[in-house]
Design a protein around this motif. Sequence first.
Motif, PDB file in Angstrom:
ATOM      1  N   GLY A 111     -12.855  -3.870  -5.647  1.00 24.76           N
ATOM      2  CA  GLY A 111     -12.437  -3.030  -6.803  1.00 24.76           C
ATOM      3  C   GLY A 111     -11.309  -3.165  -6.847  1.00 24.76           C
ATOM      4  O   GLY A 111     -11.257  -2.492  -7.800  1.00 24.76           O
ATOM      5  N   ASN A 112     -10.235  -2.975  -6.055  1.00 26.34           N
ATOM      6  CA  ASN A 112      -9.417  -3.460  -6.462  1.00 26.34           C
ATOM      7  C   ASN A 112      -8.060  -5.208  -7.392  1.00 26.34           C
ATOM      8  O   ASN A 112      -8.987  -5.621  -7.325  1.00 26.34           O
ATOM      9  CB  ASN A 112      -8.045  -3.374  -4.883  1.00 26.34           C
ATOM     10  N   TRP A 113      -7.250  -4.166  -7.895  1.00 30.01           N
ATOM     11  CA  TRP A 113      -7.249  -5.720  -8.509  1.00 30.01           C
ATOM     12  C   TRP A 113      -6.293  -6.330  -7.972  1.00 30.01           C
ATOM     13  O   TRP A 113      -5.903  -6.307  -6.737  1.00 30.01           O
ATOM     14  CB  TRP A 113      -6.062  -5.150  -9.121  1.00 30.01           C
TER      15      TRP A 113
ATOM     16  N   GLN B 190      -4.163   3.881  -8.458  1.00 33.77           N
ATOM     17  CA  GLN B 190      -5.260   3.937  -7.773  1.00 33.77           C
ATOM     18  C   GLN B 190      -5.878   2.020  -8.574  1.00 33.77           C
ATOM     19  O   GLN B 190      -5.304   0.787  -9.353  1.00 33.77           O
ATOM     20  CB  GLN B 190      -6.099   3.694  -9.323  1.00 33.77           C
ATOM     21  N   ASN B 191      -6.299   1.470  -7.296  1.00 35.41           N
ATOM     22  CA  ASN B 191      -6.964   0.139  -7.370  1.00 35.41           C
ATOM     23  C   ASN B 191      -5.488  -0.893  -7.138  1.00 35.41           C
ATOM     24  O   ASN B 191      -6.104  -2.339  -7.637  1.00 35.41           O
ATOM     25  CB  ASN B 191      -7.477  -0.124  -8.108  1.00 35.41           C
ATOM     26  N   ARG B 192      -4.888  -0.310  -6.352  1.00 33.15           N
ATOM     27  CA  ARG B 192      -4.019  -1.366  -6.350  1.00 33.15           C
ATOM     28  C   ARG B 192      -3.293  -1.240  -4.411  1.00 33.15           C
ATOM     29  O   ARG B 192      -3.271  -0.259  -3.774  1.00 33.15           O
ATOM     30  CB  ARG B 192      -2.651  -1.572  -6.857  1.00 33.15           C
TER      31      ARG B 192
ATOM     32  N   ASN C  90      -3.317  -9.688 -10.458  1.00 30.85           N
ATOM     33  CA  ASN C  90      -4.680  -9.488 -11.625  1.00 30.85           C
ATOM     34  C   ASN C  90      -5.737 -10.521 -11.227  1.00 30.85           C
ATOM     35  O   ASN C  90      -6.731 -10.828 -11.922  1.00 30.85           O
ATOM     36  CB  ASN C  90      -4.520  -9.809 -12.792  1.00 30.85           C
TER      37      ASN C  90
ATOM     38  N   SER D 122       0.419  -1.401   0.009  1.00 34.34           N
ATOM     39  CA  SER D 122      -0.093  -0.113  -0.180  1.00 34.34           C
ATOM     40  C   SER D 122       0.281   1.096  -0.012  1.00 34.34           C
ATOM     41  O   SER D 122       0.351   2.253  -0.598  1.00 34.34           O
ATOM     42  CB  SER D 122      -0.865  -0.182   1.115  1.00 34.34           C
TER      43      SER D 122
ATOM     44  N   ARG E 219      -4.471  -2.718  -2.255  1.00 32.69           N
ATOM     45  CA  ARG E 219      -4.716  -3.403  -0.492  1.00 32.69           C
ATOM     46  C   ARG E 219      -5.883  -4.359  -0.972  1.00 32.69           C
ATOM     47  O   ARG E 219      -6.574  -4.230  -1.769  1.00 32.69           O
ATOM     48  CB  ARG E 219      -5.016  -1.776   0.031  1.00 32.69           C
TER      49      ARG E 219
END
Length: 83
Positions: free
Chosen positions: A29-31, A21-23, A64, A12, A25
């Motif tokens: 909705g995150n990758w 963004q979206n990485r 991913n 993080s 943690r």
Amino acid sequence: FSLSEAIRKMTSLPAVIIGLQNRGRLVAGNWADITIFDPDKVQDNATFEKPKKFSSGFHFVLVNGVVVLENDEHLGEKPGVVL
């Protein structure tokens, strides 16, 4: 520092610093970049003669949301993308 702090410094914290963004943690909705490992068994097996030899002690690695490593064996998947 603690294992949890080391994990934060590799996940993080850099994501926030460079604005990804979206990485970084595990939240909806995150990758899904996830590593499941046994900290007592992790070992670097690379040598000067064999620099590409994988480390051991890793049960699963997901990139991913796709499993790329299972029980220290690479499955041939390459779902990563250039950020």
